[in-house]
Design a protein around this motif. Structure first.
Motif, PDB file in Angstrom:
ATOM      1  N   TRP A 104      10.812  12.103  13.031  1.00 58.66           N
ATOM      2  CA  TRP A 104       9.362  12.285  12.722  1.00 58.66           C
ATOM      3  C   TRP A 104       9.111  11.389  11.718  1.00 58.66           C
ATOM      4  CZ3 TRP A 104       5.714  14.684  15.559  1.00 58.66           C
ATOM      5  CH2 TRP A 104       6.355  15.749  16.869  1.00 58.66           C
ATOM      6  N   LEU A 105       8.259  10.390  11.873  1.00 61.07           N
ATOM      7  CA  LEU A 105       7.813   9.356  10.825  1.00 61.07           C
ATOM      8  C   LEU A 105       6.451   9.358  10.592  1.00 61.07           C
ATOM      9  CD1 LEU A 105       9.021   5.565  11.148  1.00 61.07           C
ATOM     10  CD2 LEU A 105       6.811   6.351  10.475  1.00 61.07           C
ATOM     11  N   SER A 106       6.047   9.317   9.340  1.00 55.80           N
ATOM     12  CA  SER A 106       4.640   9.286   8.712  1.00 55.80           C
ATOM     13  C   SER A 106       4.425   7.931   8.133  1.00 55.80           C
ATOM     14  CB  SER A 106       4.321  10.205   7.491  1.00 55.80           C
ATOM     15  OG  SER A 106       4.328  11.582   7.884  1.00 55.80           O
ATOM     16  N   ALA A 107       3.509   7.118   9.016  1.00 51.04           N
ATOM     17  CA  ALA A 107       3.200   5.745   8.548  1.00 51.04           C
ATOM     18  C   ALA A 107       1.982   5.948   7.469  1.00 51.04           C
ATOM     19  CB  ALA A 107       2.834   4.842   9.562  1.00 51.04           C
ATOM     20  N   LEU A 108       1.814   5.547   6.386  1.00 50.14           N
ATOM     21  CA  LEU A 108       0.828   5.866   5.495  1.00 50.14           C
ATOM     22  C   LEU A 108       0.238   4.370   5.184  1.00 50.14           C
ATOM     23  CD1 LEU A 108       2.203   8.446   3.027  1.00 50.14           C
ATOM     24  CD2 LEU A 108       0.677   8.621   4.907  1.00 50.14           C
ATOM     25  N   ASN A 109      -1.108   4.208   5.554  1.00 44.59           N
ATOM     26  CA  ASN A 109      -1.834   2.931   5.280  1.00 44.59           C
ATOM     27  C   ASN A 109      -2.313   3.119   3.714  1.00 44.59           C
ATOM     28  OD1 ASN A 109      -4.848   1.289   6.028  1.00 44.59           O
ATOM     29  ND2 ASN A 109      -2.978   0.895   6.954  1.00 44.59           N
ATOM     30  N   GLY A 110      -2.176   4.191   2.989  1.00 45.82           N
ATOM     31  CA  GLY A 110      -2.462   3.982   1.707  1.00 45.82           C
ATOM     32  C   GLY A 110      -2.006   5.371   1.050  1.00 45.82           C
ATOM     33  N   LEU A 111      -1.944   5.388  -0.234  1.00 46.93           N
ATOM     34  CA  LEU A 111      -1.320   6.548  -1.094  1.00 46.93           C
ATOM     35  C   LEU A 111      -2.228   7.297  -2.000  1.00 46.93           C
ATOM     36  CD1 LEU A 111       2.330   5.344  -1.820  1.00 46.93           C
ATOM     37  CD2 LEU A 111       1.643   6.701  -0.175  1.00 46.93           C
ATOM     38  N   ASN A 112      -3.364   6.505  -2.402  1.00 44.86           N
ATOM     39  CA  ASN A 112      -4.577   7.104  -3.282  1.00 44.86           C
ATOM     40  C   ASN A 112      -5.802   6.838  -2.793  1.00 44.86           C
ATOM     41  OD1 ASN A 112      -5.273   8.408  -5.779  1.00 44.86           O
ATOM     42  ND2 ASN A 112      -5.030   6.276  -6.917  1.00 44.86           N
ATOM     43  N   PRO A 113      -6.235   7.805  -2.027  1.00 42.77           N
ATOM     44  CA  PRO A 113      -5.620   8.884  -1.264  1.00 42.77           C
ATOM     45  C   PRO A 113      -4.675   8.690  -0.269  1.00 42.77           C
ATOM     46  CG  PRO A 113      -7.791   8.857  -0.464  1.00 42.77           C
ATOM     47  CD  PRO A 113      -7.735   7.505  -1.292  1.00 42.77           C
ATOM     48  N   PRO A 114      -3.803   9.521   0.295  1.00 47.21           N
ATOM     49  CA  PRO A 114      -3.114   9.176   1.250  1.00 47.21           C
ATOM     50  C   PRO A 114      -3.803   8.799   2.566  1.00 47.21           C
ATOM     51  CG  PRO A 114      -2.799  11.437   0.792  1.00 47.21           C
ATOM     52  CD  PRO A 114      -3.724  10.882  -0.500  1.00 47.21           C
ATOM     53  N   ARG A 115      -3.573   7.990   3.375  1.00 45.71           N
ATOM     54  CA  ARG A 115      -4.298   7.697   4.475  1.00 45.71           C
ATOM     55  C   ARG A 115      -3.353   7.238   5.640  1.00 45.71           C
ATOM     56  NH1 ARG A 115      -9.347   5.784   5.418  1.00 45.71           N
ATOM     57  NH2 ARG A 115      -9.592   3.851   7.222  1.00 45.71           N
ATOM     58  N   SER A 116      -3.499   8.098   6.932  1.00 42.45           N
ATOM     59  CA  SER A 116      -2.683   7.861   8.010  1.00 42.45           C
ATOM     60  C   SER A 116      -2.965   6.679   8.635  1.00 42.45           C
ATOM     61  CB  SER A 116      -3.393   8.939   9.059  1.00 42.45           C
ATOM     62  OG  SER A 116      -4.306   8.575   9.700  1.00 42.45           O
ATOM     63  N   SER A 117      -2.108   6.073   9.521  1.00 42.78           N
ATOM     64  CA  SER A 117      -2.120   4.838  10.444  1.00 42.78           C
ATOM     65  C   SER A 117      -2.551   5.021  11.714  1.00 42.78           C
ATOM     66  CB  SER A 117      -0.746   4.130  10.117  1.00 42.78           C
ATOM     67  OG  SER A 117      -0.520   3.574   8.988  1.00 42.78           O
ATOM     68  N   GLY A 118      -3.366   4.627  12.358  1.00 50.92           N
ATOM     69  CA  GLY A 118      -4.165   4.794  13.477  1.00 50.92           C
ATOM     70  C   GLY A 118      -3.783   3.632  14.410  1.00 50.92           C
TER      71      GLY A 118
END
Length: 242
Positions: A104-118
């Motif tokens: 399971w991999l969480s790709a984050l488009n940002g951290l502040n705030p956390p942002r999912s990748s779509g």
């Protein structure tokens, strides 16, 4: 032929097709373009405007490449490029045939705030032999709470802020390393936190296939080529092991 590209993905494709010398800038003093590649929502009345679809999947990226080829009289080269990209994906799938586990991999488009990748990023993860823990294929990235990331329980976290270089992505991780939430992720304790260059993920052009290869190398280093130091970097965080 003079070409104005208002899309990084179109520029990337034009360069791969050998049309770099045809690109012009959009300044008032610049040469008037024969073709303009722009998003469909741009209001261009000139017949030279070639509207590009807003891609939601890798298939849409292939379609945009073919559109560029048709407009620039390089259809054969564009078709060959798309086929080469498909072949590259097939080669990765062959390498992953013996994968016993899809992390399971969480790709984050940002951290502040956390942002999912779509959009196409969850598809990239799946093609790389992983399971997207956050974000839905075909849908835009979404801001979320840290509790949402904790709930996803990722075995790997890859940080890819849109437009960020590898160094900038790594700096975002370091700037947020003090957060207690990192201790809640399996990925942290597995030492599977990575920064990557967003050019392989956020720009819907030919490089997205290299993005799949990068993720496959992180997820399955025993089966696939490990990413180069200029493509991905592991960040080790100081957390309290429970």
């Amino acid at each position: 032929m003079r070409i104005l590209s208002l899309l990084p993905a179109a520029t990337q494709t034009l360069e791969v097709l050998g049309l770099h010398s045809a690109l012009v800038d959009g300044s008032p003093d610049g040469a008037k373009p024969d073709l303009v590649f722009a998003p469909p929502e741009e209001d261009f009345s000139a017949p030279s405007h070639v509207p590009m679809r807003n891609p939601r999947a890798i298939a849409d990226i292939f379609a945009n490449i073919q559109t560029i080829g048709e407009a620039t009289h390089t259809s054969a080269q564009a078709a060959a490029l798309v086929q080469a990209m498909r072949n590259h994906l097939d080669a990765i799938q062959n390498q992953l045939a013996k994968a016993a586990h899809r992390p399971w991999l969480s790709a984050l488009n940002g951290l502040n705030p956390p942002r999912s990748s779509g959009m196409w990023v969850p598809e990239q993860i799946a093609l790389a032999g992983g399971q997207p823990a956050l974000g839905l294929a075909g849908l835009p990235a979404q801001d979320m709470e840290w509790d949402d990331v904790i709930h996803s329980q990722p075995e790997m976290i890859v940080v890819m802020p849109c437009g960020a270089t590898l160094a900038q992505a790594a700096e975002q991780i370091r700037a947020n390393a003090h957060r207690a939430e990192w201790d809640e992720f399996p990925a942290t304790h597995l030492n599977q936190i990575y920064a990557v260059d967003s050019a392989y993920f956020c720009v819907p052009g030919p490089r997205v296939i290299q993005g799949v290869e990068i993720l496959a190398g992180l997820l399955h280093p025993h089966l696939c080529r490990h990413p180069l130091e200029i493509e991905a970097r592991r960040l080790t965080l100081d957390v309290k092991y429970r």
